[in-house]
Design a protein around this motif. Structure first.
Motif, PDB file in Angstrom:
ATOM      1  N   THR A  28       0.842  -1.186   0.000  1.00  0.00           N
ATOM      2  CA  THR A  28       0.000   0.000   0.000  1.00  0.00           C
ATOM      3  C   THR A  28       0.878   1.238   0.000  1.00  0.00           C
ATOM      4  OG1 THR A  28      -0.161  -0.036   2.416  1.00  0.00           O
ATOM      5  CG2 THR A  28      -1.890  -1.165   1.185  1.00  0.00           C
ATOM      6  N   ARG A  77     -10.780   0.945   5.916  1.00  0.00           N
ATOM      7  CA  ARG A  77      -9.347   0.906   6.154  1.00  0.00           C
ATOM      8  C   ARG A  77      -8.909  -0.389   6.834  1.00  0.00           C
ATOM      9  NH1 ARG A  77      -5.478   5.165   6.874  1.00  0.00           N
ATOM     10  NH2 ARG A  77      -7.211   6.638   6.592  1.00  0.00           N
ATOM     11  N   ASN A  80      -9.199  -3.199   4.440  1.00  0.00           N
ATOM     12  CA  ASN A  80      -8.500  -2.919   3.188  1.00  0.00           C
ATOM     13  C   ASN A  80      -9.375  -3.285   1.990  1.00  0.00           C
ATOM     14  OD1 ASN A  80      -6.278  -1.893   1.808  1.00  0.00           O
ATOM     15  ND2 ASN A  80      -5.238  -3.870   1.697  1.00  0.00           N
TER      16      ASN A  80
END
Length: 130
Positions: A28, A77, A80
């Motif tokens: 990421t 978040r 993901n």
């Protein structure tokens, strides 16, 4: 490297709702852009929605005029995972929907371009009948 896997596609009647998911794995970035694109048979791939962030907790979203007010893009978040909530679906929404990810925060206009993105999922079919 980032891997993207879409799910949640299916067949629904006009006026119905569907939620697409895009599970991301791998590397990421501090600044990132993710988006949804779609492609109907015989037509060019088109922009649907984007979401971007610069490493903080503030997200910036953008939508095509054809889906604005009906679709909502979001990101979990912790999981993901990227989502596309689709409401008030129309037959014209029928297409293969693709999840995409890029390492650039950029801008809303840049996020509308497919060339901005480095990674793509395999797509999930959405069919809306009248």
């Amino acid at each position: 490297q980032v891997q993207l896997v879409e799910s949640g596609g299916g067949s629904v009647q006009a006026g119905g709702s569907l939620r697409l998911s895009c599970a991301a794995s791998g590397r990421t970035f501090t600044s990132y852009t993710m988006g949804w694109f779609r492609q109907a048979p015989g037509l060019e791939r088109e922009f649907v929605a984007t979401i971007r962030w610069n490493g903080g907790y503030t997200y910036y979203t953008d939508y095509s005029n054809s889906v604005k007010g009906r679709f909502s893009i979001s990101r979990d978040r912790a999981k993901n995972t990227l989502y596309l909530q689709m409401n008030s679906l129309k037959p014209d929404d029928t297409a293969v929907y693709y999840c995409a990810a890029g390492q650039y925060f950029g801008s809303a206009s840049i996020g509308r371009s497919s060339s901005t993105y480095d990674y793509w999922g395999q797509g999930t079919q959405v069919t809306v009948s009248s």
